[in-house]
Enzyme design. Structure first.
Site, PDB file in Angstrom:
ATOM      1  N   LYS A   1       0.866  -1.181   0.000  1.00 42.68           N
ATOM      2  CA  LYS A   1       0.000   0.000   0.000  1.00 42.68           C
ATOM      3  C   LYS A   1       0.898   1.225   0.000  1.00 42.68           C
ATOM      4  CE  LYS A   1      -3.599   2.401   2.521  1.00 42.68           C
ATOM      5  NZ  LYS A   1      -4.563   2.352   3.627  1.00 42.68           N
TER       6      LYS A   1
ATOM      7  N   GLU B   1       7.664  -7.097   1.136  1.00 37.46           N
ATOM      8  CA  GLU B   1       6.435  -7.112   1.938  1.00 37.46           C
ATOM      9  C   GLU B   1       5.589  -8.352   1.624  1.00 37.46           C
ATOM     10  OE1 GLU B   1       5.341  -5.350   4.366  1.00 37.46           O
ATOM     11  OE2 GLU B   1       6.292  -3.393   4.333  1.00 37.46           O
TER      12      GLU B   1
ATOM     13  N   LYS C   1      -2.148  -1.581  -3.858  1.00 34.83           N
ATOM     14  CA  LYS C   1      -3.017  -0.402  -3.816  1.00 34.83           C
ATOM     15  C   LYS C   1      -2.178   0.857  -3.929  1.00 34.83           C
ATOM     16  CE  LYS C   1      -5.998   1.922  -0.591  1.00 34.83           C
ATOM     17  NZ  LYS C   1      -6.416   2.022   0.779  1.00 34.83           N
TER      18      LYS C   1
ATOM     19  N   SER D   1     -10.041   5.595  -4.712  1.00 33.81           N
ATOM     20  CA  SER D   1     -10.960   6.717  -4.911  1.00 33.81           C
ATOM     21  C   SER D   1     -10.463   7.718  -5.961  1.00 33.81           C
ATOM     22  CB  SER D   1     -11.209   7.426  -3.576  1.00 33.81           C
ATOM     23  OG  SER D   1      -9.993   7.847  -2.986  1.00 33.81           O
TER      24      SER D   1
ATOM     25  N   TYR E   1     -14.993   0.893  -6.872  1.00 33.70           N
ATOM     26  CA  TYR E   1     -16.267   1.584  -6.647  1.00 33.70           C
ATOM     27  C   TYR E   1     -17.210   1.370  -7.831  1.00 33.70           C
ATOM     28  CZ  TYR E   1     -13.468   3.486  -2.942  1.00 33.70           C
ATOM     29  OH  TYR E   1     -12.657   3.584  -1.839  1.00 33.70           O
TER      30      TYR E   1
HETATM   31  C1  PBG Z   1      -7.199   3.678   5.494  1.00 34.35           C
HETATM   32  C2  PBG Z   1      -7.621   3.396   4.099  1.00 34.35           C
HETATM   33  C3  PBG Z   1      -7.464   4.299   3.050  1.00 34.35           C
HETATM   34  C4  PBG Z   1      -8.034   3.699   1.935  1.00 34.35           C
HETATM   35  C5  PBG Z   1      -8.515   2.442   2.315  1.00 34.35           C
HETATM   36  N1  PBG Z   1      -8.237   2.268   3.665  1.00 34.35           N
HETATM   37  C6  PBG Z   1      -6.919   5.670   3.033  1.00 34.35           C
HETATM   38  C7  PBG Z   1      -5.571   5.920   3.537  1.00 34.35           C
HETATM   39  O1  PBG Z   1      -4.746   5.035   3.722  1.00 34.35           O
HETATM   40  O2  PBG Z   1      -5.315   7.091   3.817  1.00 34.35           O
HETATM   41  C8  PBG Z   1      -8.097   4.363   0.594  1.00 34.35           C
HETATM   42  C9  PBG Z   1      -9.112   3.878  -0.355  1.00 34.35           C
HETATM   43  C10 PBG Z   1      -9.375   4.774  -1.503  1.00 34.35           C
HETATM   44  O3  PBG Z   1      -8.725   5.827  -1.709  1.00 34.35           O
HETATM   45  O4  PBG Z   1     -10.291   4.438  -2.265  1.00 34.35           O
HETATM   46  N2  PBG Z   1      -6.763   2.686   6.273  1.00 34.35           N
END
Ligand code: PBG
Length: 332
Positions: free
Chosen positions: A200, A238, A253, A279, A318
């Protein structure tokens, strides 16, 4: 030049009709491979989300209705993201393991209404933490790893008690997968899976999500726990750790800008790979299509196909419900 050309090998032969293209297609997309992220709120009314047009924060009734219509379209799993009232946010994020809290109630409502839906929960403290970080914040501003892992175990156990099928730690603390596996097993939850946010990245593509949940960090950024977008080998490191610690599914991600990472994890491990079309990726497509600049249906399908082609077995998106409806129209 002589016609016809002396060309025994003509790749276009395999593209000449829909039937033949269907035979040679290498990558397929199915509704059952999509995971639908859903935002939830304490309120009784569903709310539009200004930072994510087309998405809503669902009340519990709205959540069940939306999950039911997605299920009817072929979606078989959802992941829940709660918006927690400011009054419930604390430095210790204790609301994260309240068995009567929003997420446990949502899990129960979904399982009661849709027993064949897999309910996945996000394990991280940011919606609950007054500091807006995924981990606990010490007085000097550092995000403390080991104490956070203990808190995440309490949170995951509360989700498992409520009936979560899979818990998905999105916090990026070290050692959390092993700790979660041990905590779940000690409590008898052998069948609760772990989908680890393995790679991530500290990404600007999460901006609209933080707007949806009011969960942006109050100070600093997430760079001491989320990965540097410049790094690829570190994702493999990881992945090997998460595999050794007992993860069932690994996640990359964001998805679209990180297709190389999906591909290298696909080659590094036999575990299933998930990718999260986040998002910001959603918003870029939505806004360009709202302006009439791109064809939404074709762009969505192409972006999801590209993520699958890179090696993702499943995609959090989404667009999950909409894409499933389009797939059904296309004959699955
Ligand atoms: C937080 C989390 C985030 C997302 C999923 N879980 C945001 C972040 O890490 O700040 C982001 C998902 C998205 O942007 O659609 N644990």
């Amino acid at each position: 030049m002589n016609f016809p050309l002396d060309l025994p090998i003509r790749p276009r032969r395999n593209r000449q009709s829909p039937a033949i293209r269907g035979l040679v297609r290498e990558t397929r997309l199915a509704a059952g491979q999509l995971i639908y992220p859903l935002f939830i709120t304490e309120g009784m009314v569903d709310e539009d989300i200004s930072s994510m047009p087309g998405c809503r924060r669902w009340s519990l009734d709205g959540l069940v209705r939306e999950a039911t219509s997605a299920f009817e379209a072929g979606v078989r799993s959802v992941v829940l993201f709660p918006r927690i009232a400011d009054a419930l946010k604390t430095r210790g994020a204790e609301e994260a393991w309240n068995d009567e809290g929003l997420v446990p109630r949502a899990i129960k409502a979904l399982n009661a209404a849709l027993p064949d839906l897999a309910v996945i929960t996000d394990v991280a403290l940011d919606p609950y933490n007054s500091d807006g970080h995924d981990g606990l914040v010490a007085d000097d501003g550092r995000i403390v790893n080991d104490e956070t892992v203990a808190a995440l175990c309490r949170q995951a156990l509360s989700h498992a008690h409520a009936g979560a099928a899979i818990v998905a730690p999105s916090d990026m603390m070290d050692g959390r997968v092993a700790a979660l596996r041990a905590a779940l097993d000690n409590a008898g939850f052998y069948d609760v899976g772990i989908m680890s946010y393995t790679a991530k990245y500290a990404s600007a593509y999460y901006g609209p999500f933080r707007g949806a949940l009011d969960s942006a960090p109050k100070a600093g950024d997430k760079k001491t726990y989320q990965m540097d977008p410049a790094n690829a080998r570190e994702a493999v490191r990881e992945a090997l750790l998460d595999e050794a610690e007992g993860a069932d599914i690994l996640m990359v991600k964001p998805a679209g800008p990180y297709l190389d990472i999906i591909k290298s994890l696909r080659e590094a491990t036999p575990l299933p790979i998930a990718a999260y079309q986040v998002s910001g990726e959603y918003l870029m497509i939505k806004s360009a299509c709202a302006a009439g600049w791109l064809d939404e249906r074709r762009i969505v399908m192409e972006s999801l196909t590209g993520i699958r082609r890179a090696g993702a077995d499943m995609i959090l998106t989404y667009f999950a419900k909409q894409a499933s409806l389009w797939l059904a129209e296309d004959g699955g």
